[in-house]
Design an enzyme around this catalytic site. Structure first.
Site, PDB file in Angstrom:
ATOM      1  N   GLY A  49      35.011  64.972  -7.607  1.00 14.43           N
ATOM      2  CA  GLY A  49      35.156  67.003  -7.464  1.00 14.43           C
ATOM      3  C   GLY A  49      34.416  67.326  -8.582  1.00 14.43           C
ATOM      4  O   GLY A  49      33.507  68.099  -8.428  1.00 14.43           O
ATOM      5  N   CYS A  50      34.449  66.884 -10.243  1.00 14.15           N
ATOM      6  CA  CYS A  50      33.769  66.410 -11.310  1.00 14.15           C
ATOM      7  C   CYS A  50      32.217  66.247 -10.865  1.00 14.15           C
ATOM      8  O   CYS A  50      31.492  66.840 -11.732  1.00 14.15           O
ATOM      9  CB  CYS A  50      34.532  65.879 -12.348  1.00 14.15           C
ATOM     10  SG  CYS A  50      35.416  66.385 -12.841  1.00 14.15           S
TER      11      CYS A  50
END
Length: 161
Positions: A49-50
């Site tokens: 996600g990051c």
């Protein structure tokens, strides 16, 4: 027992800080007065996600530049991890290492999290638009990595209208 901190509210003065970036250089929020700053907190460098979120910022650099905004990412990772993340994904905007999570706490995004039946402490993915006078113009809590750039750029457009 600690609980989740309260996210700062729109209109509040943005807490000042100095943190090292991916190159080890200090970045101080107060030095950016006179500019709009997008300050986004992400849980951990080089996780799926990051990575989506950071690469989105990278890929929309021209759009952010057109709004006059400076984008800064902050995670509780050590500076060495942030440096590897930036190098691996060609991230040319400031990524700051908040290893003791003091800045995340000041912005109210450090707290208890739950995943897969486990409880732990970490950053709640959140973004803040800070106006040129150092006040929080917009808070986007629990923002999705996939919609981050569209949401932020839309908020910047409204703020400038």
């Amino acid at each position: 027992m600690r609980t989740i901190l309260s996210v700062l509210k729109e209109g509040a003065e943005a807490p000042d800080f100095t943190l090292p970036d991916q190159n080890g250089d200090p970045v101080t929020l107060a030095d950016l007065r006179g500019r709009t700053v997008v300050l986004y907190f992400y849980p951990r460098a080089d996780t799926p996600g990051c990575t989506i979120q950071a690469c989105g910022v990278r890929d929309h650099a021209g759009d952010y530049e057109a709004t006059g905004a400076t984008v800064i990412g902050v995670s509780p990772d050590p500076q060495s991890a942030v440096a590897r993340f930036a190098e691996k994904h060609s991230l040319r905007f400031p990524l700051l290492a908040d290893e003791d999570h003091a800045v995340a706490e000041a912005y109210g995004v450090w707290g208890e999290k739950h995943m897969y039946g486990k409880t732990y402490w970490g950053v709640s993915r959140s973004s803040f638009i800070i106006d040129s006078e150092g006040r929080i113009a917009k808070v986007l809590p629990k923002i999705s990595p996939k919609t981050h750039d569209g949401d932020i750029l839309a908020a910047l457009a409204v703020a400038q209208a």
